[in-house]
Design an enzyme around this catalytic site. Structure first.
Site, PDB file in Angstrom:
ATOM      1  N   LYS A 214      47.368 -17.441 -15.010  1.00  0.00           N
ATOM      2  CA  LYS A 214      46.235 -17.929 -14.435  1.00  0.00           C
ATOM      3  C   LYS A 214      45.073 -17.824 -15.346  1.00  0.00           C
ATOM      4  O   LYS A 214      44.733 -16.832 -15.922  1.00  0.00           O
ATOM      5  CB  LYS A 214      45.927 -17.264 -13.097  1.00  0.00           C
ATOM      6  CG  LYS A 214      45.065 -18.122 -12.350  1.00  0.00           C
ATOM      7  CD  LYS A 214      44.635 -17.465 -10.866  1.00  0.00           C
ATOM      8  CE  LYS A 214      43.492 -18.073 -10.058  1.00  0.00           C
ATOM      9  NZ  LYS A 214      43.470 -17.568  -8.696  1.00  0.00           N
TER      10      LYS A 214
ATOM     11  N   LYS B  37      46.274  -5.742  -8.136  1.00  0.00           N
ATOM     12  CA  LYS B  37      45.386  -5.279  -8.481  1.00  0.00           C
ATOM     13  C   LYS B  37      45.375  -3.724  -8.806  1.00  0.00           C
ATOM     14  O   LYS B  37      45.038  -2.926  -9.796  1.00  0.00           O
ATOM     15  CB  LYS B  37      43.931  -5.433  -7.909  1.00  0.00           C
ATOM     16  CG  LYS B  37      43.578  -6.907  -7.687  1.00  0.00           C
ATOM     17  CD  LYS B  37      42.522  -7.296  -6.800  1.00  0.00           C
ATOM     18  CE  LYS B  37      42.327  -8.812  -6.825  1.00  0.00           C
ATOM     19  NZ  LYS B  37      40.976  -9.251  -5.918  1.00  0.00           N
TER      20      LYS B  37
ATOM     21  N   LYS C 243      38.711 -14.480 -15.246  1.00  0.00           N
ATOM     22  CA  LYS C 243      37.454 -14.032 -15.974  1.00  0.00           C
ATOM     23  C   LYS C 243      37.521 -12.824 -16.575  1.00  0.00           C
ATOM     24  O   LYS C 243      36.463 -12.553 -17.417  1.00  0.00           O
ATOM     25  CB  LYS C 243      36.604 -13.804 -14.593  1.00  0.00           C
ATOM     26  CG  LYS C 243      36.323 -14.821 -13.524  1.00  0.00           C
ATOM     27  CD  LYS C 243      35.565 -14.170 -12.048  1.00  0.00           C
ATOM     28  CE  LYS C 243      35.679 -15.025 -11.133  1.00  0.00           C
ATOM     29  NZ  LYS C 243      35.291 -14.451  -9.910  1.00  0.00           N
TER      30      LYS C 243
END
Length: 348
Positions: free
Chosen positions: A211, A128, A214
């Site tokens: 993956k 991240k 969102k």
């Protein structure tokens, strides 16, 4: 107990009543990945020989900046997703994390137990933060310690997780073991991660090597839990595939990520194994399989989407349910955190 619930250490089996805890972060909206990888499994865990506690982890969301009003809306949307999917607030405890101060308090106590080296090994922070690690919040770096507190504030013995979260449960076990060792107690259980199901890692509909996210660039990459029936069907019918038909055995899905993803999604939605899906549809072309998958997805997901919309029209009711859940959560967590402080020598 459901498959995967093995009591893997004597201390948990002998001392701690079976209790499940898990949570979802309210950022970016719920996807099919959240449903198959988490919420559907949560629903199936209700009513067994263990207590189930499910949380909207809004304190984790603020490790990066959030628009305050959007965070409130997203928190309610995750709660609506839980409820619409079948989480029963009478059978399970459902609340948002920030309503229960024990999470933050135990998170700090665990900051003083966890080691910096443990945090440096957390792969999700590296992913991240990327090249801008020095500019990230301290909360983003330390949030695995808060995650451990989320779990251990309830003496949770089992946590259903995907593969990408297993490392955090392993850290939780490390923190529990170090606390027990340092203070000469068997106070915290060594929590067991529960990883099961054919669609634990739902992948992108446009790139089966990534993956489902969102935050993907295109809305066609994912199925949102708020998508209506027409949108769900359209996305599956336009999902990327390869030219070959479905194979006659699972071995034939090797090196075919998009095909494998769609088979896994069908398995997750239907309750079948991937082997059973191939046995039923092996040899079929995509013109046959994708409409079948679209119909199945609409059957399973469209009622959830409709119920989520209804719930979101009554935010006061969602808040009432979460406030009641928080009361029940505090009744469990507050004594555990108080005892933790006492064991550490803090005057209460």
């Amino acid at each position: 107990m459901p498959p995967g619930f093995q009591q893997d250490n004597a201390m948990t089996e002998a001392t701690f009543a079976p209790r499940v805890f898990s949570g979802i972060k309210p950022s970016g909206g719920l996807t099919l990945g959240n449903y198959l990888g988490a919420i559907k499994r949560f629903v199936e865990m209700q009513g067994g020989d263990f207590e189930t506690i499910f949380c909207v982890v809004d304190l984790h969301a603020i490790t990066v900046w959030q628009d305050p009003e959007e965070l409130k809306r997203a928190t309610r949307e995750v709660a609506a997703g839980y409820l619409a999917s079948g989480i029963d607030p009478e059978k399970s405890i459902l609340f948002n994390q920030s309503r229960v101060s024990a999470h933050a308090e135990l998170g700090w106590l665990f900051n003083c137990v966890a080691r910096v080296g443990w945090m440096n090994r957390m792969t999700q922070f590296k992913e991240k933060a990327g090249k801008n690690a020095e500019k990230q919040s301290l909360g983003l770096y330390a949030y695995p310690s808060l995650m451990a507190a989320d779990i251990l504030a309830y003496h949770a013995t089992h946590v259903p997780v995907g593969d990408d979260q297993k490392q955090h449960v392993e850290l939780t076990r490390d923190i529990a073991a170090k606390f027990n060792h340092d203070y000469g107690v068997d106070f915290f259980p060594l929590t067991t991660p529960v990883i099961e199901g054919p669609a634990m890692r739902v992948m992108n509909l446009r790139d089966g090597t990534k993956k489902m996210s969102k935050s993907g660039e295109s809305d066609m990459e994912r199925i949102n839990m708020t998508d209506d029936a027409d949108t769900i069907a359209k996305k599956f019918k336009k999902a990327r595939t390869d030219p070959a038909p479905l194979p006659e055995s699972l071995d034939g899905l090797k090196d075919r990520p998009e095909a494998k993803n769609l088979v896994d999604i069908y398995a997750g939605l239907s309750g079948m194994s991937a082997e059973q899906v191939i046995a039923e549809h092996g040899g079929a072309g995509w013109g046959q399989f994708k409409p079948a998958l679209a119909d199945l997805a609409v059957e399973k997901l469209a009622p959830i989407s409709s119920e989520m919309a209804r719930l979101m029209d009554d935010p006061a009711e969602i808040d009432r349910i979460m406030a009641r859940g928080a009361e029940r959560a505090r009744a469990i967590a507050d004594p555990i955190v108080s005892k933790t402080s006492e064991l550490m020598g803090l005057l209460r």
